[in-house]
Motif scaffolding. Structure first.
Motif, short mmCIF file in Angstrom:
data_model
loop_
_atom_site.label_atom_id
_atom_site.label_comp_id
_atom_site.label_asym_id
_atom_site.label_seq_id
_atom_site.Cartn_x
_atom_site.Cartn_y
_atom_site.Cartn_z
N ALA A 104 44.79 34.61 37.32
CA ALA A 104 44.79 33.93 38.63
C ALA A 104 43.56 34.31 39.45
CB ALA A 104 46.07 34.27 39.38
N ILE A 105 43.09 35.55 39.31
CA ILE A 105 41.89 35.99 40.03
C ILE A 105 40.64 35.34 39.45
CG2 ILE A 105 40.39 37.98 40.49
CD1 ILE A 105 42.98 39.69 40.57
N ASP A 106 40.52 35.37 38.12
CA ASP A 106 39.28 34.96 37.46
C ASP A 106 39.17 33.45 37.25
OD1 ASP A 106 38.58 37.61 37.36
OD2 ASP A 106 39.25 37.89 35.29
N ARG A 107 40.31 32.80 37.01
CA ARG A 107 40.26 31.37 36.68
C ARG A 107 41.29 30.59 37.51
NH1 ARG A 107 37.79 29.53 32.11
NH2 ARG A 107 38.23 27.53 33.13
N PRO A 108 41.08 30.49 38.81
CA PRO A 108 42.03 29.76 39.66
C PRO A 108 42.19 28.30 39.27
CG PRO A 108 39.99 30.23 40.84
CD PRO A 108 39.95 31.04 39.58
N ASP A 109 41.19 27.74 38.59
CA ASP A 109 41.26 26.34 38.16
C ASP A 109 42.31 26.13 37.08
OD1 ASP A 109 39.34 27.98 36.64
OD2 ASP A 109 39.02 26.17 35.45
N ILE A 117 56.77 39.72 37.62
CA ILE A 117 58.01 40.48 37.64
C ILE A 117 57.72 41.91 37.18
CG2 ILE A 117 60.39 40.60 36.79
CD1 ILE A 117 60.04 37.59 36.02
N GLY A 118 57.96 42.89 38.03
CA GLY A 118 57.71 44.28 37.66
C GLY A 118 56.27 44.54 37.28
N ALA A 119 55.34 43.90 37.99
CA ALA A 119 53.92 44.02 37.66
C ALA A 119 53.24 45.06 38.55
CB ALA A 119 53.23 42.67 37.80
N ASN A 120 52.08 45.52 38.10
CA ASN A 120 51.31 46.50 38.86
C ASN A 120 49.83 46.14 38.80
OD1 ASN A 120 52.10 47.42 36.05
ND2 ASN A 120 50.35 48.77 36.39
N TYR A 121 49.07 46.57 39.81
CA TYR A 121 47.64 46.32 39.80
C TYR A 121 46.82 47.61 39.71
CZ TYR A 121 47.73 47.34 44.85
OH TYR A 121 47.91 47.93 46.08
N ARG A 122 47.52 48.75 39.59
CA ARG A 122 46.87 50.04 39.39
C ARG A 122 47.49 50.72 38.16
NH1 ARG A 122 42.22 50.58 41.13
NH2 ARG A 122 42.48 52.84 40.98
N ALA A 180 41.46 46.41 42.79
CA ALA A 180 41.49 46.79 44.20
C ALA A 180 42.21 45.71 44.99
CB ALA A 180 40.07 46.95 44.73
N PRO A 181 42.83 46.06 46.12
CA PRO A 181 43.50 45.04 46.93
C PRO A 181 42.59 43.86 47.27
CG PRO A 181 44.07 47.22 47.72
CD PRO A 181 43.00 47.41 46.69
N GLU A 182 41.29 44.13 47.44
CA GLU A 182 40.36 43.05 47.76
C GLU A 182 40.25 42.05 46.62
OE1 GLU A 182 39.65 46.29 47.93
OE2 GLU A 182 39.81 46.57 50.10
N GLU A 183 40.37 42.52 45.38
CA GLU A 183 40.34 41.61 44.24
C GLU A 183 41.63 40.80 44.17
OE1 GLU A 183 38.12 43.49 40.61
OE2 GLU A 183 39.23 45.09 41.63
N VAL A 184 42.76 41.47 44.39
CA VAL A 184 44.05 40.77 44.37
C VAL A 184 44.09 39.70 45.45
CG1 VAL A 184 46.54 41.07 44.60
CG2 VAL A 184 45.19 42.82 43.42
N ALA A 185 43.42 39.96 46.56
CA ALA A 185 43.41 39.02 47.68
C ALA A 185 42.69 37.72 47.35
CB ALA A 185 42.76 39.67 48.90
N ARG A 186 42.00 37.68 46.22
CA ARG A 186 41.32 36.45 45.80
C ARG A 186 42.26 35.44 45.17
NH1 ARG A 186 37.07 39.06 41.99
NH2 ARG A 186 37.13 36.95 41.11
#
Length: 268
Positions: A104-109, A117-122, A180-186
């Motif tokens: 979703a971050i890299d290829r929004p198209d 579900i039960g996911a993490n970004y760190r 980083a939160p800034e990446e997730v915010a994309r």
């Protein structure tokens, strides 16, 4: 129905079911498509469900070198472009949720809506309730017995490869993902963040993920663990279907979703 897709990174096994808009179901670590259980039928009744099994999982062979979320996200992008041939909704559980976030971050198209579900970004040591659980994940651990059985039943790499997969996955969980939160915010796609109230990922981390994704929705399922899709498949399916069908959120007393002018008026 199952088949192999010859993707650039790995020859990937996938199954399809149902009709309608495409929906990708991304399973968790150590898992096969079997773990989607009853949810698969419920979701395929409304959508065209695609169920790829990632490298070193299920019918899909392992590859040389370490496993990484980035490589698995690249595999998923290739799958969307080659097999789905366009954008789809993404529903990812655990590791599948991490992969869904990266795509979703890299290829929004290529992404319409997202459910994690039960996911993490760190990495696990930063966000697991009990980071020491990583040290207890031995190939012969009783806690992994069911997942080992599912793996050995279908893997093209042979039963003896299970120990290698356990080592590769636990090594990955110790150091990845590193968003980083800034990446997730994309992330621009409408996103539902879901977890059990007794999830292996801390509720604080789940809430931080929810707050980092613009306009995200949050569902904490009571009396449920990291295995909430197995424990409460009917409820989880309903939450997913509601999210995918609902384009806007209208509540009687919006706070986080209030229009800026409404928020300023409420502060005076």
């Amino acid at each position: 129905m199952g088949a192999y897709a010859d993707l650039p990174g790995v020859r990937t096994w996938y199954e399809t079911e149902g009709n309608g808009d495409p929906l990708l179901l991304l399973h968790g670590g150590f898992c096969t498509n079997e773990t989607w259980g009853a949810m698969r039928t419920a979701l395929a009744a409304e959508y065209r469900a695609f169920l790829p099994e990632r490298r070193a999982h299920g019918h899909t062979p392992d590859v040389a070198g370490p496993l990484s979320y980035r490589d698995m996200a690249d595999d998923t992008v290739a799958f969307l472009e080659t097999v789905v041939e366009g954008p789809a909704h993404l529903v990812g559980w655990s590791d599948g949720g991490v992969v869904g976030l990266l795509v979703a971050i890299d290829r929004p198209d290529l992404v319409r809506k997202v459910v994690v579900i039960g996911a993490n970004y760190r990495p696990g040591p930063e966000c697991f309730e009990r980071p020491a659980m990583l040290d207890a994940m031995a190939p012969d651990s009783p806690d992994l017995a069911l997942l080992r059985e599912l793996y050995e039943r279908v893997t093209p790499d042979g039963e003896g490869h299970w120990a290698t997969v356990v080592t590769k996955l636990t090594d990955m969980w110790r150091t990845q993902p590193t968003l980083a939160p800034e990446e997730v915010a994309r992330i621009a796609a409408p996103t539902l963040v879901m977890a059990g109230d007794d999830d292996m990922v801390t509720l604080e981390h789940t809430t931080a993920l929810y707050r980092a994704v613009p306009g995200a929705r949050l569902a904490v399922v009571p009396a449920a663990s990291h295995l909430v899709p197995l424990e409460k498949p009917d409820l989880v399916s309903r939450l997913i279907l509601d999210h995918l069908a609902q384009d806007t959120v209208e509540t009687m007393m919006p706070i986080r979703r209030a229009a800026p002018e409404t928020s300023r008026a409420a502060e005076t």
